[in-house]
Design an enzyme around this catalytic site. Structure first.
Site, PDB file in Angstrom:
ATOM      1  N   HIS A  85      39.158 -11.525  59.726  1.00 16.65           N
ATOM      2  CA  HIS A  85      40.549 -11.917  59.434  1.00 16.65           C
ATOM      3  C   HIS A  85      41.450 -11.624  60.638  1.00 16.65           C
ATOM      4  CE1 HIS A  85      39.267 -10.762  55.151  1.00 16.65           C
ATOM      5  NE2 HIS A  85      39.485 -12.061  55.078  1.00 16.65           N
ATOM      6  N   SER A 130      34.648  -9.862  52.712  1.00 15.36           N
ATOM      7  CA  SER A 130      35.095  -8.550  52.219  1.00 15.36           C
ATOM      8  C   SER A 130      34.123  -7.972  51.199  1.00 15.36           C
ATOM      9  CB  SER A 130      36.495  -8.681  51.618  1.00 15.36           C
ATOM     10  OG  SER A 130      37.388  -9.149  52.589  1.00 15.36           O
ATOM     11  N   ARG A 154      34.675 -20.516  58.502  1.00 12.32           N
ATOM     12  CA  ARG A 154      33.577 -19.792  59.147  1.00 12.32           C
ATOM     13  C   ARG A 154      32.303 -20.618  59.217  1.00 12.32           C
ATOM     14  NH1 ARG A 154      33.614 -15.328  54.934  1.00 12.32           N
ATOM     15  NH2 ARG A 154      34.324 -17.209  53.862  1.00 12.32           N
ATOM     16  N   LYS A 172      39.340 -13.109  41.152  1.00 12.38           N
ATOM     17  CA  LYS A 172      38.893 -11.857  41.785  1.00 12.38           C
ATOM     18  C   LYS A 172      39.582 -10.641  41.180  1.00 12.38           C
ATOM     19  CE  LYS A 172      37.596 -13.757  46.250  1.00 12.38           C
ATOM     20  NZ  LYS A 172      37.904 -13.849  47.675  1.00 12.38           N
TER      21      LYS A 172
END
Ligand code: COA
Length: 161
Positions: free
Chosen positions: A19, A130, A92, A43
């Site tokens: 990030h 993460s 990504r 989440k």
């Protein structure tokens, strides 16, 4: 382009070097970057909004172009309120694309004047997320290659290590 405010939203549970790479790239392109700790309804984060924002602030405390905030509503509402015209997202791998495309088009439908700009982080971070970082920390692994020292300390404290 020079006066544009860019918004980089995410869960940041916690912020990683991946990030940070995206934020640095965004700050080269835009005079103001707001890193926004936002809510992904699917989440359940390990860290509170305040903790996640505090970790990001700590990393960018000397970077005058970068501001950190948190918000629980609709992203485009926040963007409108702050007059941000660009949403930054990192790409990504191809696997990110479908989800990102869906979000970008939904946001465009909701707010046609706001554009999503995709930035590609350095390839050394393409595998990072993460969840993996939290998992490694929880199991006592070394996360110093994934997150800054302050984040590592908070991860270890959460994991009770
Ligand atoms: N380096 C390392 N990891 C990265 C990364 C990078 N450059 N870019 C993304 N990731 C990881 C994140 O760590 C995260 O990992 P995790 O799933 O293990 O937690 C994952 O990739 C994607 O996370 P993130 O970029 O934080 O996106 P998200 O899907 O969690 O967040 C929001 C999406 C919060 C931006 C979106 O839900 C939102 O806008 N919410 C506000 C409400 C709203 O407006 N909803 C409608 C949106 S259309």
């Amino acid at each position: 382009m020079t006066q544009r405010i860019a918004l980089y939203p995410g869960t940041f549970d916690p912020i990683t070097y991946g990030h940070i790479d995206v934020i640095r790239r965004a700050a080269e392109l835009f005079p103001r970057v707001i890193v926004l700790v936002a809510r992904n309804s699917s989440k359940r984060p390990m860290f509170t909004d305040e903790e996640r924002a505090a970790m990001i602030r700590e990393v960018f405390r000397r970077h005058r172009r970068v501001e950190v905030d948190s918000f629980n509503g609709l992203l485009v509402e926040y963007a409108r309120r702050r007059k941000a015209t660009v949403i930054i997202r990192g790409l990504r791998a191809v696997s990110d694309f479908e989800y990102e495309f869906q979000m970008a088009l939904t946001n465009r439908k909701l707010a046609p004047t706001i554009d999503t700009v995709f930035l590609v982080p350095h390839e050394r971070y393409t595998y990072l997320n993460s969840t993996i970082v939290r998992e490694v920390a929880r199991l006592g692994g070394d996360v110093s290659g994934f997150v800054p020292p302050g984040v590592r300390r908070r991860l270890l404290a959460k994991a009770g290590l």
